[in-house]
Write a protein that holds these residues in place. Structure first.
Motif, PDB file in Angstrom:
ATOM      1  N   PRO A  83       0.797  -1.246   0.000  1.00 26.13           N
ATOM      2  CA  PRO A  83       0.000   0.000   0.000  1.00 26.13           C
ATOM      3  C   PRO A  83       0.823   1.287   0.000  1.00 26.13           C
ATOM      4  O   PRO A  83       0.395   2.274  -0.594  1.00 26.13           O
ATOM      5  N   ASN A  84       1.997   1.305   0.647  1.00 19.61           N
ATOM      6  CA  ASN A  84       2.740   2.577   0.665  1.00 19.61           C
ATOM      7  C   ASN A  84       3.448   2.868  -0.656  1.00 19.61           C
ATOM      8  O   ASN A  84       4.152   3.877  -0.786  1.00 19.61           O
ATOM      9  N   GLN A  85       3.221   2.021  -1.656  1.00 17.45           N
ATOM     10  CA  GLN A  85       3.676   2.326  -3.008  1.00 17.45           C
ATOM     11  C   GLN A  85       2.577   3.009  -3.825  1.00 17.45           C
ATOM     12  O   GLN A  85       2.751   3.299  -5.008  1.00 17.45           O
ATOM     13  N   THR A  86       1.460   3.276  -3.178  1.00 17.13           N
ATOM     14  CA  THR A  86       0.419   4.085  -3.794  1.00 17.13           C
ATOM     15  C   THR A  86       0.969   5.495  -4.005  1.00 17.13           C
ATOM     16  O   THR A  86       1.397   6.142  -3.056  1.00 17.13           O
ATOM     17  N   ALA A  87       0.987   5.929  -5.257  1.00 15.32           N
ATOM     18  CA  ALA A  87       1.594   7.218  -5.584  1.00 15.32           C
ATOM     19  C   ALA A  87       1.336   7.533  -7.050  1.00 15.32           C
ATOM     20  O   ALA A  87       0.742   6.740  -7.784  1.00 15.32           O
ATOM     21  N   LEU A  88       1.819   8.698  -7.457  1.00 10.13           N
ATOM     22  CA  LEU A  88       1.816   9.100  -8.858  1.00 10.13           C
ATOM     23  C   LEU A  88       3.231   8.864  -9.386  1.00 10.13           C
ATOM     24  O   LEU A  88       4.201   9.358  -8.806  1.00 10.13           O
ATOM     25  N   TYR A  89       3.347   8.085 -10.454  1.00 11.69           N
ATOM     26  CA  TYR A  89       4.655   7.722 -10.993  1.00 11.69           C
ATOM     27  C   TYR A  89       4.891   8.433 -12.323  1.00 11.69           C
ATOM     28  O   TYR A  89       4.026   8.433 -13.203  1.00 11.69           O
ATOM     29  N   PHE A  90       6.076   9.025 -12.434  1.00 12.06           N
ATOM     30  CA  PHE A  90       6.439   9.728 -13.653  1.00 12.06           C
ATOM     31  C   PHE A  90       7.706   9.140 -14.262  1.00 12.06           C
ATOM     32  O   PHE A  90       8.669   8.849 -13.562  1.00 12.06           O
ATOM     33  N   CYS A  91       7.672   9.021 -15.562  1.00 13.32           N
ATOM     34  CA  CYS A  91       8.853   8.722 -16.343  1.00 13.32           C
ATOM     35  C   CYS A  91       9.358  10.032 -16.938  1.00 13.32           C
ATOM     36  O   CYS A  91       8.558  10.938 -17.237  1.00 13.32           O
ATOM     37  N   ALA A  92      10.662  10.157 -17.100  1.00 14.91           N
ATOM     38  CA  ALA A  92      11.231  11.358 -17.705  1.00 14.91           C
ATOM     39  C   ALA A  92      12.411  10.968 -18.572  1.00 14.91           C
ATOM     40  O   ALA A  92      12.999   9.892 -18.422  1.00 14.91           O
ATOM     41  N   THR A  93      12.777  11.872 -19.466  1.00 15.66           N
ATOM     42  CA  THR A  93      13.913  11.648 -20.346  1.00 15.66           C
ATOM     43  C   THR A  93      14.683  12.948 -20.501  1.00 15.66           C
ATOM     44  O   THR A  93      14.117  14.030 -20.348  1.00 15.66           O
ATOM     45  N   SER A  94      15.969  12.852 -20.780  1.00 12.06           N
ATOM     46  CA  SER A  94      16.765  14.071 -20.936  1.00 12.06           C
ATOM     47  C   SER A  94      18.060  13.777 -21.671  1.00 12.06           C
ATOM     48  O   SER A  94      18.484  12.626 -21.794  1.00 12.06           O
ATOM     49  N   GLU A  95      18.685  14.895 -22.114  1.00 15.18           N
ATOM     50  CA  GLU A  95      20.055  14.801 -22.629  1.00 15.18           C
ATOM     51  C   GLU A  95      21.039  15.003 -21.478  1.00 15.18           C
ATOM     52  O   GLU A  95      22.039  14.329 -21.386  1.00 15.18           O
ATOM     53  N   GLY A  96      20.771  15.983 -20.613  1.00 13.61           N
ATOM     54  CA  GLY A  96      21.578  16.226 -19.425  1.00 13.61           C
ATOM     55  C   GLY A  96      20.692  16.125 -18.206  1.00 13.61           C
ATOM     56  O   GLY A  96      19.504  15.801 -18.312  1.00 13.61           O
ATOM     57  N   TRP A  97      21.203  16.464 -17.021  1.00 14.08           N
ATOM     58  CA  TRP A  97      20.404  16.367 -15.803  1.00 14.08           C
ATOM     59  C   TRP A  97      19.340  17.444 -15.729  1.00 14.08           C
ATOM     60  O   TRP A  97      18.293  17.248 -15.146  1.00 14.08           O
ATOM     61  N   GLU A  98      19.615  18.638 -16.314  1.00 16.96           N
ATOM     62  CA  GLU A  98      18.780  19.766 -15.989  1.00 16.96           C
ATOM     63  C   GLU A  98      17.474  19.813 -16.758  1.00 16.96           C
ATOM     64  O   GLU A  98      16.443  20.109 -16.186  1.00 16.96           O
ATOM     65  N   THR A  99      17.448  19.521 -18.009  1.00 16.50           N
ATOM     66  CA  THR A  99      16.225  19.660 -18.811  1.00 16.50           C
ATOM     67  C   THR A  99      15.589  18.295 -18.988  1.00 16.50           C
ATOM     68  O   THR A  99      15.895  17.576 -19.933  1.00 16.50           O
ATOM     69  N   GLN A 100      14.719  17.951 -18.076  1.00 18.96           N
ATOM     70  CA  GLN A 100      14.053  16.657 -18.145  1.00 18.96           C
ATOM     71  C   GLN A 100      12.637  16.845 -18.667  1.00 18.96           C
ATOM     72  O   GLN A 100      11.935  17.776 -18.290  1.00 18.96           O
ATOM     73  N   TYR A 101      12.223  15.941 -19.525  1.00 18.57           N
ATOM     74  CA  TYR A 101      10.894  15.964 -20.124  1.00 18.57           C
ATOM     75  C   TYR A 101      10.095  14.819 -19.509  1.00 18.57           C
ATOM     76  O   TYR A 101      10.502  13.663 -19.581  1.00 18.57           O
ATOM     77  N   PHE A 102       8.967  15.176 -18.929  1.00 20.46           N
ATOM     78  CA  PHE A 102       8.186  14.213 -18.172  1.00 20.46           C
ATOM     79  C   PHE A 102       7.012  13.674 -18.979  1.00 20.46           C
ATOM     80  O   PHE A 102       6.428  14.377 -19.810  1.00 20.46           O
ATOM     81  N   GLY A 103       6.654  12.441 -18.677  1.00 20.95           N
ATOM     82  CA  GLY A 103       5.434  11.868 -19.206  1.00 20.95           C
ATOM     83  C   GLY A 103       4.233  12.341 -18.414  1.00 20.95           C
ATOM     84  O   GLY A 103       4.373  13.095 -17.451  1.00 20.95           O
ATOM     85  N   PRO A 104       3.031  11.882 -18.770  1.00 25.55           N
ATOM     86  CA  PRO A 104       1.808  12.351 -18.119  1.00 25.55           C
ATOM     87  C   PRO A 104       1.545  11.708 -16.765  1.00 25.55           C
ATOM     88  O   PRO A 104       0.658  12.151 -16.035  1.00 25.55           O
ATOM     89  N   GLY A 105       2.296  10.683 -16.423  1.00 18.38           N
ATOM     90  CA  GLY A 105       2.142  10.060 -15.114  1.00 18.38           C
ATOM     91  C   GLY A 105       1.218   8.854 -15.099  1.00 18.38           C
ATOM     92  O   GLY A 105       0.335   8.706 -15.954  1.00 18.38           O
ATOM     93  N   THR A 106       1.436   7.982 -14.127  1.00 13.80           N
ATOM     94  CA  THR A 106       0.563   6.830 -13.858  1.00 13.80           C
ATOM     95  C   THR A 106       0.127   6.906 -12.413  1.00 13.80           C
ATOM     96  O   THR A 106       0.958   6.971 -11.511  1.00 13.80           O
ATOM     97  N   ARG A 107      -1.194   6.936 -12.202  1.00 16.23           N
ATOM     98  CA  ARG A 107      -1.732   6.904 -10.838  1.00 16.23           C
ATOM     99  C   ARG A 107      -1.881   5.451 -10.419  1.00 16.23           C
ATOM    100  O   ARG A 107      -2.618   4.696 -11.055  1.00 16.23           O
ATOM    101  N   LEU A 108      -1.175   5.065  -9.368  1.00 13.65           N
ATOM    102  CA  LEU A 108      -1.207   3.696  -8.888  1.00 13.65           C
ATOM    103  C   LEU A 108      -1.823   3.657  -7.500  1.00 13.65           C
ATOM    104  O   LEU A 108      -1.413   4.402  -6.607  1.00 13.65           O
ATOM    105  N   LEU A 109      -2.794   2.785  -7.332  1.00 11.00           N
ATOM    106  CA  LEU A 109      -3.419   2.556  -6.031  1.00 11.00           C
ATOM    107  C   LEU A 109      -3.217   1.090  -5.676  1.00 11.00           C
ATOM    108  O   LEU A 109      -3.623   0.203  -6.434  1.00 11.00           O
ATOM    109  N   VAL A 110      -2.570   0.862  -4.541  1.00 14.31           N
ATOM    110  CA  VAL A 110      -2.365  -0.500  -4.053  1.00 14.31           C
ATOM    111  C   VAL A 110      -3.278  -0.725  -2.845  1.00 14.31           C
ATOM    112  O   VAL A 110      -3.152  -0.035  -1.828  1.00 14.31           O
ATOM    113  N   LEU A 111      -4.185  -1.657  -2.987  1.00 10.70           N
ATOM    114  CA  LEU A 111      -5.152  -1.918  -1.913  1.00 10.70           C
ATOM    115  C   LEU A 111      -4.650  -2.976  -0.933  1.00 10.70           C
ATOM    116  O   LEU A 111      -3.840  -3.836  -1.319  1.00 10.70           O
TER     117      LEU A 111
END
Lengths: 111, 112
Positions: A83-111
């Protein structure tokens, strides 16, 4: 089409189940990341990969594993969801550390 | 102590107001400073990026970095309802660094 896509967008699962979250990117970047976002805690890095053969643990990797199937694909697995892994998960990509491009996210609910 | 501290708000302002968003940090090795904007049910998107100390302006947005005080700010002039979002500061140690540290985000609402 979006540069970074995540599937599924929403997922409900039960404690103990194994689940996989998938991420694909069309930006041609070598670097990919997985974060989780929790209220009051902000974004925290789970794993990151600088290329197909390079996988690194982030701040909170316990209970998670990843696979970099190709330059464009990076998946996150919860081997035995809790259950404590219930969260919003994002994937991101970048060329360097600073400019990261994020996906729209996955809402995960663990019952 | 967290690496990056950010007031979570929420912050509500009338349309046209000047908005000031701030973060403090503890790691003097941080060299790159970013502001991300996150709309509800969306992923964060990069808004501003600065290196080391100084100011950077982009339209209605100005980012300031004061490394001596370990303090960064984002100013929004002539705020618009479309600016309503959560703003996240982020920072990194730069080349060779292996982590990007985020603030918890400040939720902003601009009231028409």
């Amino acid at each position: 089409d979006a540069d970074v896509t995540q599937t599924p967008r929403n997922r409900i699962t039960k404690t103990g189940k194994r689940i996989m979250l998938e991420c694909s990117q069309t930006k041609g970047h070598d670097r990919m990341y997985w974060y989780r976002q929790d209220p009051g805690l902000g974004l925290r890095l789970i794993y990151y990969s600088f290329d197909v053969k390079d996988i690194n643990k982030g701040e909170i990797s316990d209970g998670y594993s990843v696979s970099r199937q190709a330059q464009a694909k990076f998946s996150l697995s919860l081997e035995s969801a809790i259950p404590n892994q219930t969260a919003l998960y994002f994937c991101a990509t970048s060329e360097g550390w600073e400019t990261q491009y994020f996906g729209p996210g996955t809402r995960l609910l663990v019952l | 102590q967290k690496e990056v501290e950010q007031d979570p708000g929420p912050l509500s302002v009338p349309e046209g107001a000047i908005v000031s968003l701030n973060c403090t940090y503890s790691n003097s090795a941080f060299q790159y400073f970013m502001w991300y904007r996150q709309y509800s049910r969306k992923g964060p998107e990069l808004l501003m990026y600065t290196y080391s100390s100084g100011n950077k302006e982009d339209g209605r947005f100005t980012a300031q970095v004061d490394k001596s005080s370990k303090y960064i700010s984002l100013f929004i002039r002539d705020s618009q309802p479309s600016d309503s979002a959560t703003y996240l500061c982020a920072m990194s140690g730069g080349t060779g660094a292996n982590n990007l540290f985020f603030g918890t985000g400040t939720r902003l609402t601009v009231i028409p």
